[in-house]
Design an enzyme around this catalytic site. Structure first.
Site, PDB file in Angstrom:
ATOM      1  CE  LYS A 147      -3.099   2.658   3.002  1.00 26.60           C
ATOM      2  NZ  LYS A 147      -3.869   2.698   4.264  1.00 26.60           N
ATOM      3  CD  GLU A 197      -6.126   8.221  10.977  1.00 29.50           C
ATOM      4  OE1 GLU A 197      -5.490   7.162  11.074  1.00 29.50           O
ATOM      5  OE2 GLU A 197      -6.298   8.822   9.894  1.00 29.50           O
TER       6      GLU A 197
END
Length: 392
Positions: A147, A197
């Site tokens: 990723k 977050e």
């Protein structure tokens, strides 16, 4: 000067006054600062090491502050995406903590405070960004990495200098459940944003984190909106992307934890514009000398911000992105001299300096990613800040 704990203060009724220093709001603990005792620009490349140079410097600065009458000093500010770059941290002369439910935030800002935009430029533009994503997809399909997170900027020029207090007022009003931050920058201007977050919160020996990876656009119709969330939860691509993050965080935190809980199944959370896959991580530190910043530095940047494996992802980011992220994709927050604190990821954010604004958004790229879809996802993420400007 000394800090004051939770208080009744007319300052909370004057939002613009809060934006003269560092402002951080959280459902756990919010704070505002006044003055600057000392700045700390040392990179945090060894910030996770309790006996390392950065942590030793921090303890020396705390000791100096106490000698000057600051009874319980606190460190606030931001750390860049690249931990080898200078930090933007400082110990204020004083600070106050407060319950953000008591914060008086007018729901609308006067129209005259909204900037008139002279120019908006996407960096990189659509074709360049989708080409970047295609190259990253090819790299993951070859097995070079699992990723990588690629980002883009929106560069905005306004007719008049931007009123950052009015901008923050709109950001908070439009994103009431996010973590909000306003950080004056050493070179002038400010870093502002509404992050969804949590990187790391620590109180005593207990800590928590809530990484986000995998997202989908909210819908105006409630039935379609619920369906969008369910589709995200059942997406193999997004679940894989999320698992890469949580597995890496589990592996990183385990050696420093006496207890650690990392659920195997994510949950769904929402912002005003997006659904996210989230995992609530809770633990207890093994060494009582750990502090909120040492743990945050241990995790930063997570695969949600860089990719996995990190070093390969970072090299690909440097090769593909046509700009330096600097504080974008970093962390912002605070840590006191008792080790307590809270750090959030510097996303859904921008920098404001005079009549120039730069906004930032990124997306995680895996083997199944589609370039056009990632362009749209980053566009939705930019909406948070564009709405604050009245430009969505």
């Amino acid at each position: 000067m000394v800090e004051t704990l939770t208080f009744e203060n007319p300052l909370l009724q004057d939002f613009s006054a809060l934006c003269r220093g560092f402002l951080f709001t959280s459902p756990w603990r919010s704070l505002t600062t006044q003055g600057c005792f000392t700045t700390i620009t040392t990179p945090v490349k060894d910030g996770a090491a309790l006996g390392g140079d950065f942590q030793q410097q921090l303890q020396q600065h705390f000791a100096s502050a106490r000698k000057q009458g600051i009874a319980n000093p606190i460190l606030v500010g931001a750390i860049p995406f690249d931990v080898n770059q200078p930090s933007a941290l400082f110990i204020p002369e004083s600070y106050q903590t407060f319950n953000r439910a008591d914060l008086n935030v007018p729901q609308t800002a006067p129209e005259e405070t909204l900037p008139h935009v002279r120019r908006r430029t996407a960096v990189p533009d659509h074709d360049a960004f989708t080409s970047m994503v295609a190259q990253a997809v090819a790299a993951t399909q070859r097995g070079d990495l699992d990723k990588v997170v690629l980002s883009r900027l929106m560069d905005i020029a306004t007719e008049q200098p931007v009123d950052t207090a009015a901008l923050m007022q709109r950001i908070v009003a439009q994103n009431p459940n996010s973590y909000h931050f306003h950080l004056p920058l050493p070179e002038g201007g400010a870093l502002v944003g509404a992050s969804p977050e949590l990187m790391l919160r620590k109180q005593g020996r207990d800590f928590s984190s809530c990484p986000l990876a995998g997202s989908a656009r909210r819908e105006n119709d409630s039935q379609r909106d619920r369906a969008a969330g369910e589709t995200l939860m059942n997406s193999d691509k997004d679940r894989h992307e999320h698992k890469l993050v949580t597995d890496a965080m589990r592996e990183t935190l385990q050696p420093r934890s006496r207890l650690l809980s990392v659920p195997t199944v994510p949950s769904l959370i929402t912002t005003s514009t997006l659904w996210h896959l989230a995992t609530q991580i809770d633990g207890e530190v093994l060494d009582e000398q750990e502090n909120a910043l040492s743990l945050a530095c241990l995790l930063h940047p997570t695969p949600a911000l860089s990719g996995f494996p990190h070093q390969r992802a970072q090299r690909l980011i440097q090769a593909l992105e046509p700009f330096e992220r600097q504080l974008f994709g970093g962390i912002v927050g605070w840590c006191d001299d008792q080790g307590n604190g809270e750090w959030v990821v510097t996303i859904r954010c921008g920098t404001v300096k005079g009549a120039r604004v730069q906004l930032f958004a990124g997306a995680g790229i895996v083997a199944d990613s589609q370039p056009e879809s990632e362009w749209r996802e980053t566009g939705v993420k930019l909406d948070t800040m564009l709405r604050a400007f009245g430009l969505q």
